[in-house]
Design a protein around this motif. Structure first.
Motif, mmCIF file in Angstrom:
data_model
loop_
_atom_site.group_PDB
_atom_site.id
_atom_site.type_symbol
_atom_site.label_atom_id
_atom_site.label_comp_id
_atom_site.label_asym_id
_atom_site.label_seq_id
_atom_site.Cartn_x
_atom_site.Cartn_y
_atom_site.Cartn_z
ATOM 1 N N SER A 159 -0.157 4.859 7.002
ATOM 2 C CA SER A 159 0.682 5.906 7.570
ATOM 3 C C SER A 159 1.972 5.299 8.085
ATOM 4 O O SER A 159 1.963 4.225 8.667
ATOM 5 C CB SER A 159 -0.053 6.602 8.719
ATOM 6 N N SER A 160 3.084 6.018 7.852
ATOM 7 C CA SER A 160 4.352 5.559 8.430
ATOM 8 C C SER A 160 4.500 6.111 9.843
ATOM 9 O O SER A 160 5.440 5.780 10.542
ATOM 10 C CB SER A 160 5.533 6.006 7.565
ATOM 11 N N PRO A 218 0.821 -1.207 0.000
ATOM 12 C CA PRO A 218 0.000 0.000 0.000
ATOM 13 C C PRO A 218 0.861 1.265 0.000
ATOM 14 O O PRO A 218 2.040 1.233 0.350
ATOM 15 C CB PRO A 218 -0.789 -0.100 1.304
ATOM 16 N N LEU A 219 0.225 2.379 -0.415
ATOM 17 C CA LEU A 219 0.897 3.668 -0.354
ATOM 18 C C LEU A 219 1.155 4.013 1.101
ATOM 19 O O LEU A 219 0.319 3.731 1.961
ATOM 20 C CB LEU A 219 0.022 4.755 -0.974
ATOM 21 N N VAL A 220 2.301 4.607 1.376
ATOM 22 C CA VAL A 220 2.654 4.986 2.740
ATOM 23 C C VAL A 220 2.860 6.497 2.778
ATOM 24 O O VAL A 220 3.618 7.048 1.973
ATOM 25 C CB VAL A 220 3.928 4.257 3.203
ATOM 26 N N ILE A 221 2.147 7.147 3.697
ATOM 27 C CA ILE A 221 2.224 8.603 3.849
ATOM 28 C C ILE A 221 2.729 8.920 5.240
ATOM 29 O O ILE A 221 2.208 8.366 6.205
ATOM 30 C CB ILE A 221 0.847 9.248 3.609
ATOM 31 N N LYS A 267 7.855 9.980 -9.899
ATOM 32 C CA LYS A 267 7.976 9.989 -8.439
ATOM 33 C C LYS A 267 7.192 11.168 -7.872
ATOM 34 O O LYS A 267 7.358 12.296 -8.324
ATOM 35 C CB LYS A 267 9.445 10.106 -8.040
ATOM 36 N N PHE A 268 6.325 10.877 -6.897
ATOM 37 C CA PHE A 268 5.567 11.909 -6.201
ATOM 38 C C PHE A 268 5.888 11.847 -4.711
ATOM 39 O O PHE A 268 5.592 10.856 -4.059
ATOM 40 C CB PHE A 268 4.061 11.701 -6.370
ATOM 41 N N PRO A 269 6.475 12.915 -4.165
ATOM 42 C CA PRO A 269 6.653 12.950 -2.714
ATOM 43 C C PRO A 269 5.353 13.404 -2.055
ATOM 44 O O PRO A 269 4.703 14.319 -2.541
ATOM 45 C CB PRO A 269 7.767 13.979 -2.520
ATOM 46 N N VAL A 270 4.968 12.741 -0.972
ATOM 47 C CA VAL A 270 3.770 13.121 -0.220
ATOM 48 C C VAL A 270 4.212 13.407 1.206
ATOM 49 O O VAL A 270 4.790 12.552 1.873
ATOM 50 C CB VAL A 270 2.700 12.010 -0.245
ATOM 51 N N LYS A 271 3.940 14.634 1.640
ATOM 52 C CA LYS A 271 4.345 15.053 2.983
ATOM 53 C C LYS A 271 3.316 14.601 4.005
ATOM 54 O O LYS A 271 2.264 14.068 3.657
ATOM 55 C CB LYS A 271 4.511 16.566 3.016
ATOM 56 N N SER A 309 -6.428 15.945 11.068
ATOM 57 C CA SER A 309 -7.844 16.214 10.819
ATOM 58 C C SER A 309 -8.308 15.664 9.474
ATOM 59 O O SER A 309 -9.502 15.595 9.210
ATOM 60 C CB SER A 309 -8.120 17.714 10.898
ATOM 61 N N ILE A 310 -7.362 15.268 8.615
ATOM 62 C CA ILE A 310 -7.721 14.715 7.308
ATOM 63 C C ILE A 310 -7.503 13.204 7.354
ATOM 64 O O ILE A 310 -6.370 12.741 7.346
ATOM 65 C CB ILE A 310 -6.880 15.349 6.186
ATOM 66 N N PRO A 311 -8.582 12.428 7.395
ATOM 67 C CA PRO A 311 -8.437 10.962 7.484
ATOM 68 C C PRO A 311 -8.156 10.346 6.116
ATOM 69 O O PRO A 311 -9.035 9.843 5.450
ATOM 70 C CB PRO A 311 -9.795 10.527 8.034
ATOM 71 N N LEU A 312 -6.902 10.413 5.692
ATOM 72 C CA LEU A 312 -6.533 9.947 4.359
ATOM 73 C C LEU A 312 -5.972 8.537 4.373
ATOM 74 O O LEU A 312 -5.281 8.128 3.475
ATOM 75 C CB LEU A 312 -5.515 10.921 3.738
#
Length: 183
Positions: free
Chosen positions: A173-174, A45-48, A133-137, A142-145
């Motif tokens: 989430s990491s 899965p994607l990890v943010i 490549k997309f960096p995601v900070k 408050s944002i349940p992503l």
């Protein structure tokens, strides 16, 4: 006591459930102009926060120009329910009209991601984009992503549907993050 143990077991079992990235065409008939030949997304899965990469190969069966419109429908699994994500300030399940105007801001500059053309019209042919490549900070609490998302994208050209695809992806989430609604 047994209720507490059962509750913790169900919580752990559901939190560790992972859905693999998948996609499929939702187009019916022969009107499909946009044909995705290959699409991959990593990590899965994607990890943010973190970086994600994607590769894709798409074929346009005819030139695409004019009034391009994108319809984005996003749903999130919350427990056993799947709920739509509303459109808020052009983010979420929104309709994006005049895509050519939004895309044409690259006019006169180098297209990002090695895309051969990033202005309308898009010529018929195959587009092969590798290692984007997309960096995601970090995202505010408050944002349940985080969780499993179902995404549907419909692309229209001058009001005619030319492509429709559905995607399923899991976002983790990491950082420690507890979402009581994703049980």
């Amino acid at each position: 006591m047994n209720f507490v143990l059962l509750s913790w077991f169900l919580l752990i079992a559901n939190v560790t459930e992972v859905v693999s990235f998948s996609w499929q065409s939702c187009e019916t008939g022969s009107s499909q102009v946009i044909s995705i030949k290959h699409l991959s997304l990593t990590p899965d899965p994607l990890v943010i926060p973190g970086n994600f990469h994607f590769n894709f190969k798409v074929r346009l069966m005819e030139d695409v120009d004019g009034a391009l419109e994108g319809v984005l429908e996003i749903e999130r699994r919350i427990g056993q329910f799947v709920l739509p994500i509303p459109c808020i300030e052009s983010i979420g399940s929104c309709t994006y009209s005049n895509l050519c105007e939004k895309i044409n801001f690259f006019n006169g500059t180098t297209c990002p991601f090695h895309i051969p053309s990033c202005k309308c019209p898009f010529k018929a042919g195959e587009y092969d984009v590798q290692s984007v490549k997309f960096p995601v900070k970090s995202i505010p609490d408050s944002i349940p992503l985080f969780g499993t998302f179902f995404v549907k994208i419909i692309v229209k050209n001058a009001g005619r549907e030319i492509g429709c695809y559905k995607f399923v992806l899991d976002v983790k989430s990491s950082e420690f993050w507890f979402d009581p609604f994703n049980l």
